[in-house]
Design an enzyme around this catalytic site. Structure first.
Site, short mmCIF file in Angstrom:
data_model
loop_
_atom_site.label_atom_id
_atom_site.label_comp_id
_atom_site.label_asym_id
_atom_site.label_seq_id
_atom_site.Cartn_x
_atom_site.Cartn_y
_atom_site.Cartn_z
N HIS A 1 7.06 -30.91 10.53
CA HIS A 1 6.78 -29.59 9.90
C HIS A 1 5.50 -29.82 8.98
O HIS A 1 4.74 -28.98 8.85
CB HIS A 1 7.81 -28.79 9.42
CG HIS A 1 8.87 -28.39 10.39
ND1 HIS A 1 8.53 -27.80 11.75
CD2 HIS A 1 10.32 -28.69 10.54
CE1 HIS A 1 9.34 -27.46 12.38
NE2 HIS A 1 10.66 -27.93 11.83
N CYS B 1 3.10 -3.27 4.01
CA CYS B 1 2.48 -1.84 4.29
C CYS B 1 3.14 -1.04 5.48
O CYS B 1 4.18 -1.58 5.66
CB CYS B 1 1.00 -2.36 4.52
SG CYS B 1 0.66 -3.22 6.23
N THR C 1 2.80 -1.37 8.82
CA THR C 1 3.06 -2.20 9.70
C THR C 1 3.53 -3.59 9.38
O THR C 1 4.23 -4.40 10.12
CB THR C 1 2.12 -2.48 10.91
OG1 THR C 1 1.11 -2.79 10.20
CG2 THR C 1 1.59 -0.94 11.67
N HIS D 1 10.39 -23.97 8.68
CA HIS D 1 9.26 -24.65 9.49
C HIS D 1 7.98 -24.42 8.99
O HIS D 1 7.18 -25.38 9.29
CB HIS D 1 9.25 -23.98 11.23
CG HIS D 1 10.47 -24.21 11.74
ND1 HIS D 1 10.53 -24.41 13.14
CD2 HIS D 1 11.95 -24.43 11.44
CE1 HIS D 1 11.84 -24.77 13.54
NE2 HIS D 1 12.81 -24.68 12.49
N ASP E 1 0.91 -1.21 0.15
CA ASP E 1 0.02 -0.01 -0.13
C ASP E 1 0.94 1.15 -0.01
O ASP E 1 2.06 1.18 -0.15
CB ASP E 1 -0.87 -0.06 1.12
CG ASP E 1 -0.25 0.22 2.62
OD1 ASP E 1 0.91 0.17 2.61
OD2 ASP E 1 -1.13 0.41 3.48
C1 RB5 Z 1 -1.94 2.86 6.41
O1 RB5 Z 1 -1.91 3.88 7.15
C2 RB5 Z 1 -1.55 1.88 7.38
O2 RB5 Z 1 -2.85 1.55 8.17
C3 RB5 Z 1 -1.23 0.48 6.70
O3 RB5 Z 1 -0.11 0.64 5.93
C4 RB5 Z 1 -0.99 -0.52 7.55
O4 RB5 Z 1 0.02 -0.39 8.72
C5 RB5 Z 1 -2.12 -1.55 8.26
O5 RB5 Z 1 -1.76 -2.45 8.89
#
Ligand code: RB5
Length: 142
Positions: free
Chosen positions: A133, A64, A66, A97, A7
């Site tokens: 596994h 993304c 996080t 694994h 994203d």
């Molecule tokens: C976008 O702002 C953010 O929410 C997305 O990149 C991600 O971290 C969501 O889990």
């Protein structure tokens, strides 16, 4: 063939990953997003997950902010084992694994130097093929 998806939060780090794959002559298919304009991560998580699940691509990389949202979305697709990794040990272990078929990372969490080491470990580490596994992975699909 490696499927790529991100994203807007993951877009800057994905540019680094693409540069690395090009340098290594590793073929990839980029499912976007293609700018830092705000988008919804589930779309890109699922595009990559479907490409891996249907065999179009062997593995995927998702990024993304996080790494959490996009990996949750990818893991909704049957046959997908998307592993969110922020260290090299986990990237290696999840291949050995869990036979993880998608690597997820957080661009706001993991810097580019470490991220590329994680990508390298993920792409170069084979599944162990150990019976225990395989049994556990099969139980995930039950
Ligand atoms: C976008 O702002 C953010 O929410 C997305 O990149 C991600 O971290 C969501 O889990």
């Amino acid at each position: 063939m490696i499927a790529l998806g991100c994203d807007h939060g993951g877009f800057p780090l994905m540019a680094e990953v693409i540069k690395y794959l090009e340098e290594q002559n590793i073929p990839f298919k980029n499912f976007g997003t293609f700018s830092d304009e705000s988008v919804d991560y589930p779309k890109f998580g699922k595009l990559v997950a479907h490409a891996v699940a249907d065999g179009t691509c062997e593995k995927g990389i998702l990024i993304c902010g996080t790494g959490i949202g996009i990996s949750i979305a990818a893991n909704k697709v049957k046959g997908i084992r998307a592993a969110l990794c922020g260290d090299v040990f986990s990237a290696k272990a999840t291949r050995e694994h869990n036979n993880a078929n998608i690597l997820a990372m957080g661009a706001r969490v993991t810097g580019p130097g470490l991220a590329l080491e994680i990508v390298k470990a993920f792409l170069e580490t084979p599944f162990s093929n150990d019976e225990r596994h395989i049994r556990r992975i099969n139980q995930i699909e039950d």
